[in-house]
Design an enzyme around this catalytic site. Structure first.
Site, PDB file in Angstrom:
ATOM      1  N   SER A 184     -11.421  -0.043 -12.676  1.00  0.00           N
ATOM      2  CA  SER A 184     -12.167   1.151 -12.280  1.00  0.00           C
ATOM      3  C   SER A 184     -12.734   1.859 -13.502  1.00  0.00           C
ATOM      4  O   SER A 184     -12.227   1.732 -14.624  1.00  0.00           O
ATOM      5  CB  SER A 184     -11.281   2.120 -11.504  1.00  0.00           C
ATOM      6  OG  SER A 184     -10.718   1.486 -10.382  1.00  0.00           O
TER       7      SER A 184
HETATM    8  N1  SAM Z   1      -6.124  -0.115 -10.541  1.00  0.00           N
HETATM    9  C1  SAM Z   1      -6.857  -1.250 -11.052  1.00  0.00           C
HETATM   10  C2  SAM Z   1      -6.997  -1.234 -12.548  1.00  0.00           C
HETATM   11  O1  SAM Z   1      -6.569  -0.276 -13.194  1.00  0.00           O
HETATM   12  O2  SAM Z   1      -7.543  -2.222 -13.057  1.00  0.00           O
HETATM   13  C3  SAM Z   1      -8.207  -1.423 -10.398  1.00  0.00           C
HETATM   14  C4  SAM Z   1      -8.067  -1.907  -9.042  1.00  0.00           C
HETATM   15  S1  SAM Z   1      -9.420  -2.703  -8.295  1.00  0.00           S
HETATM   16  C5  SAM Z   1     -10.620  -1.449  -8.187  1.00  0.00           C
HETATM   17  C6  SAM Z   1      -8.689  -2.831  -6.655  1.00  0.00           C
HETATM   18  C7  SAM Z   1      -7.534  -3.798  -6.578  1.00  0.00           C
HETATM   19  O3  SAM Z   1      -6.950  -3.696  -5.272  1.00  0.00           O
HETATM   20  C8  SAM Z   1      -7.940  -5.263  -6.740  1.00  0.00           C
HETATM   21  O4  SAM Z   1      -7.198  -5.825  -7.798  1.00  0.00           O
HETATM   22  C9  SAM Z   1      -7.559  -5.900  -5.399  1.00  0.00           C
HETATM   23  O5  SAM Z   1      -7.114  -7.240  -5.512  1.00  0.00           O
HETATM   24  C10 SAM Z   1      -6.449  -4.974  -4.938  1.00  0.00           C
HETATM   25  N2  SAM Z   1      -6.172  -4.980  -3.487  1.00  0.00           N
HETATM   26  C11 SAM Z   1      -7.026  -5.070  -2.439  1.00  0.00           C
HETATM   27  N3  SAM Z   1      -6.341  -5.039  -1.275  1.00  0.00           N
HETATM   28  C12 SAM Z   1      -5.027  -4.911  -1.588  1.00  0.00           C
HETATM   29  C13 SAM Z   1      -3.830  -4.817  -0.835  1.00  0.00           C
HETATM   30  N4  SAM Z   1      -3.828  -4.830   0.499  1.00  0.00           N
HETATM   31  N5  SAM Z   1      -2.669  -4.694  -1.501  1.00  0.00           N
HETATM   32  C14 SAM Z   1      -2.630  -4.655  -2.864  1.00  0.00           C
HETATM   33  N6  SAM Z   1      -3.733  -4.750  -3.633  1.00  0.00           N
HETATM   34  C15 SAM Z   1      -4.921  -4.861  -3.010  1.00  0.00           C
END
Ligand code: SAM
Length: 222
Positions: free
Chosen positions: A65
């Site tokens: 992000s």
């Molecule tokens: N917080 C992260 C960072 O600091 O890099 C950025 C996160 S990215 C915008 C969103 C993340 O949510 C992705 O890695 C994706 O694989 C994960 N995601 C999507 N659905 C999910 C779920 N049901 N449970 C856990 N993670 C999930």
């Protein structure tokens, strides 16, 4: 944290830019953003992009992000040291490192096994605790460590996931982007904060429009 001196000037400049923007005003949050070496969450070839206020691809169709979004979401959690926090969407592990820097106890769940393993390796190399990292469907929360003082969802959900609302203590805060799955030119999501005021009552506040990658899993987008 190692490598804190490399890119220190750029990191300071980024924090100064975030402070100037007025979006992130919480000094402990700004200090945490200034302390975590964001370039270590990038592949070395892309390090030059680490201190721009932009989201960036991390592989597997996902993104780290934008720093201003990390700062703003973290600020909305209103954290105090020692609180119990659940993050949904570990991704690169950057947000997790920022939360650790704030002295809170973090559990974080990632859905994608490749990203999960990479984040685990990276955070361990940074000397951060990794016992709180879990592979699974974060839309169902992590009941084993509930209740939480704060829950942060870093992917866009169709609605606030009911399991996450249940796992908040009374007084706890859930920060979650809610809306349709983001498509180019499509409708944005609303960044919401839901504060549990009683067993059944939640106060709802909205903090503007964002475009996050979709939350998958049982309470996510199909
Ligand atoms: N917080 C992260 C960072 O600091 O890099 C950025 C996160 S990215 C915008 C969103 C993340 O949510 C992705 O890695 C994706 O694989 C994960 N995601 C999507 N659905 C999910 C779920 N049901 N449970 C856990 N993670 C999930």
């Amino acid at each position: 944290m190692p490598d804190t001196y490399r890119h220190r000037g750029q990191r300071r400049a980024l924090v100064a830019e975030l402070r100037r923007s007025g979006l992130v005003r919480d000094e402990p949050v700004l200090a945490a953003l200034g302390a975590v070496p964001r370039h270590l969450f990038f592949e070395p070839a892309f390090e030059a992009h680490a201190y721009q206020d932009k989201a960036f691809p991390i592989g597997e169709g996902q993104t780290i992000s934008q720093p201003s979004t990390v700062g703003f979401q973290t600020q909305l959690l209103g954290l105090r040291p020692g609180e119990r926090v659940l993050e949904i969407g570990t991704g690169s592990g950057y947000q997790y490192a920022v939360l650790c820097q704030l002295g809170v106890r973090v559990q974080s769940i990632e859905f994608n096994p490749v990203l999960f393993e990479r984040a685990q390796r990276r955070l361990s190399a940074l000397g951060l605790p990794t016992a709180g990292l879990h592979l699974g469907d974060g839309s169902l929360g992590w009941p084993a460590a509930a209740p939480y003082d704060a829950i942060l969802v870093t992917a866009g959900a169709p609605a606030p996931p009911p399991a996450l609302l249940r796992q908040l203590r009374v007084g706890g805060r859930l920060v979650v982007p809610v809306g349709p799955e983001a498509t180019p030119g499509g409708a944005p999501q609303q960044l919401l904060r839901l504060t549990r005021e009683s067993e059944k009552g939640f106060a709802r506040e909205a903090f503007g429009e964002y475009r996050f990658v979709p939350l998958r899993g049982e309470a996510g987008h199909v």
